[in-house]
Write an enzyme that holds these catalytic residues in place. Structure first.
Site, short mmCIF file in Angstrom:
data_model
loop_
_atom_site.label_atom_id
_atom_site.label_comp_id
_atom_site.label_asym_id
_atom_site.label_seq_id
_atom_site.Cartn_x
_atom_site.Cartn_y
_atom_site.Cartn_z
N SER A 30 0.99 -1.24 -0.09
CA SER A 30 0.18 -0.04 -0.09
C SER A 30 0.78 1.35 -0.01
O SER A 30 1.92 1.32 0.65
CB SER A 30 -0.82 0.11 1.20
OG SER A 30 -1.55 1.34 1.34
N LYS A 86 -14.42 -3.53 5.70
CA LYS A 86 -15.25 -2.21 5.76
C LYS A 86 -16.60 -2.24 6.32
O LYS A 86 -17.18 -1.33 7.02
CB LYS A 86 -15.08 -1.66 4.40
CG LYS A 86 -13.95 -0.98 4.00
CD LYS A 86 -13.94 -0.36 2.75
CE LYS A 86 -12.54 0.35 2.07
NZ LYS A 86 -12.76 0.85 0.72
#
Length: 309
Positions: A30, A86
């Site tokens: 990331s 999420k």
């Protein structure tokens, strides 16, 4: 609750030093840590960003609650959340931002006086990127291809920017129907439709803009999701993919003279919004954009070098 007080500041007190993390699967590469730390340093903040890759840790997504609790106890300021956690975080926070509630997804949890506040900055990232990157875009009729997590954020952002009509298409019709129903409940005065496969081409031909929100175009998913010959000359084209930054869709649309918005705008925008919520300080979006593009360029040069050996 809302993400900011009326004066634009975050509702929690500033810190002398911020420790922030990212929880998700397959996230060791990331670029978010570098974006946060570099911009925080430019703002004069003490800031450390750590990765919690569930695959590396050998932990299931359902352990996200325990990881959040551990981070809170260790004095972290906040945690970013990505796939596949999420939705799981929705039931774990004490307070949920209105937009995150409508999107049914949290990608930022802020620890504040013993409470967990949940936010969604994905839609903010796309909205702000849209405004900055396509300032003259018409939202009279937008066709969106892809109705997953990224598609929910882009649809919410488009409708927040008063898209008059949004046509949704997904290879899984149920996913398009579900997203359309959610968006209609939040934006009842705007036209939100779903498209059958045979309706997609004529809808694209009539659209003022196209949003592509599927993995197609990523390094290991080459291709273009629709026939660019269908586009009106003035139509704009947006892609959520940013690895590579110039997807085949973006490259070909730009070559044909269409205004384009690459996925880097959304990636930087969500990081910028997260950093502001965490610290209460407005980051320099343009500086973050330049830094991000430098990171992507270096990554692409590295990949090219590997391919040449």
């Amino acid at each position: 609750m809302t993400g900011r007080d009326a004066d634009g500041s975050t509702p929690h007190a500033p810190r002398d030093r911020y420790v922030v993390g990212l929880i998700g699967e397959g996230i060791t590469a990331s670029l978010t840590p570098a974006m946060h730390e570099t911009e925080a340093r430019a703002l004069g903040l003490g800031y450390e960003y750590r990765i919690f890759d569930l695959l590396e840790l050998g932990r299931p997504a359902e352990d996200v609650g325990a990881l959040l609790s551990d981070a809170q106890s260790a004095g972290f300021a906040a945690m970013n959340i990505t796939h596949p956690c999420k939705q799981l975080v929705l039931d774990l926070v004490d307070e949920l931002d209105t937009d995150a509630a409508h999107l049914r997804a949290v990608n930022l949890v802020v620890f504040d006086a013993g409470r967990l506040r949940g936010y969604n900055t994905d839609w903010l990232g796309y909205r702000d990127g849209l405004i900055a990157g396509l300032p003259d875009a018409s939202f009279q009729r937008v066709v969106q291809i892809g109705c997953g997590g990224a598609g929910a954020a882009t649809a919410y952002a488009l409708l927040s920017e008063r898209a008059e009509r949004l046509d949704l298409f997904d290879a899984d019709p149920r996913r398009a129907d579900e997203l359309a129903a959610r968006m209609r409940s939040r934006f009842p005065t705007q036209v939100i439709t779903t498209l059958a496969p045979d309706q997609l081409a004529p809808a694209i031909a009539a659209a003022s803009g196209i949003v592509h929100a599927t993995p197609m175009g990523m390094l290991h998913h080459p291709g273009v999701a629709f026939d660019l010959d269908l586009l009106r000359q003035e139509a704009w084209v947006s892609d959520v993919v940013y690895r590579p930054l110039e997807t085949e869709l973006i490259r070909e649309a730009a070559r044909r003279g269409h205004p384009v918005l690459d996925g880097g705008r959304m990636a930087v925008g969500q990081a910028c919004a997260s950093l502001q919520i965490i610290t209460g300080i407005q980051p320099d979006r343009d500086r973050m954009q330049r830094h991000f593009r430098g990171l992507i360029s270096a990554e692409e040069r590295s990949e090219t070098g590997k391919g040449g050996r």
